[in-house]
Design an enzyme around this catalytic site. Structure first.
Site, short mmCIF file in Angstrom:
data_model
loop_
_atom_site.label_atom_id
_atom_site.label_comp_id
_atom_site.label_asym_id
_atom_site.label_seq_id
_atom_site.Cartn_x
_atom_site.Cartn_y
_atom_site.Cartn_z
N HIS A 1 0.83 -1.12 -0.16
CA HIS A 1 -0.03 0.10 -0.01
C HIS A 1 0.78 1.20 -0.19
CE1 HIS A 1 -3.90 -2.11 0.81
NE2 HIS A 1 -2.95 -2.95 1.43
N LYS B 1 14.49 -5.05 -4.17
CA LYS B 1 15.02 -4.30 -5.29
C LYS B 1 15.38 -5.61 -6.40
CE LYS B 1 16.74 0.06 -3.23
NZ LYS B 1 18.18 0.50 -3.03
N ARG C 1 21.76 -7.82 0.83
CA ARG C 1 23.04 -7.33 0.17
C ARG C 1 23.78 -8.35 -0.33
NH1 ARG C 1 22.17 -4.15 4.97
NH2 ARG C 1 22.44 -1.83 4.47
#
Length: 105
Positions: free
Chosen positions: A38, A86, A100
Site C-alpha cells: 500500500h 530491489k 545485500r
C-alpha cells in the site's frame, strides 16, 4: 511456474499481480512472495501492485521475503530470511535485511 520448479511447504505466493517462476527454480519452505503493498504516503492507502519474476535456476531460501515488482535474475540465490525489495542481477547471492550481495555463483 516452469519445469521442475518447486514451492516448499508453507511458501506463500500473495499473487495480487502476476508471479512468474521460471524453470529449475526452488522456492524453499516459508518463503513469502508478495506482489502488493500500500502507498502509506497517500491518506487513501491505495493498493500498489507489481509483478514478481523469478528467472531460471534461482533459489529463494527458507523464510525469505520478495517484494512487489522485484525481478530475481537467472541463477541468483536469496539467502534464508533475506528481504529483497530491489531487482537482483543474474548469479548474485544475497543475504540479510535489506538483502545485500555476499557472493556470486
Amino acid at each position: 511456474m516452469g519445469r521442475t520448479s518447486s514451492l516448499g511447504p508453507e511458501a506463500t505466493c500473495y499473487s495480487v499481480a502476476e508471479i512468474a517462476i521460471g524453470d529449475y527454480v526452488t522456492i524453499s519452505q516459508g518463503a513469502y512472495l508478495c506482489s502488493a503493498t500500500h502507498d502509506y504516503r497517500d491518506p487513501n492507502f491505495p493498493l500498489v501492485v507489481g509483478t514478481i519474476s523469478i528467472e531460471d535456476g534461482a533459489w529463494v531460501a527458507a523464510g525469505a521475503f520478495v517484494g512487489p515488482g522485484v525481478r530475481i535474475g537467472k541463477g541468483a540465490v536469496v539467502g534464508a530470511r533475506a528481504v529483497v525489495v530491489k531487482d537482483l542481477e543474474p548469479g548474485v547471492v544475497v543475504a540479510g535485511n535489506p538483502a545485500r550481495q555476499v557472493g556470486s555463483r
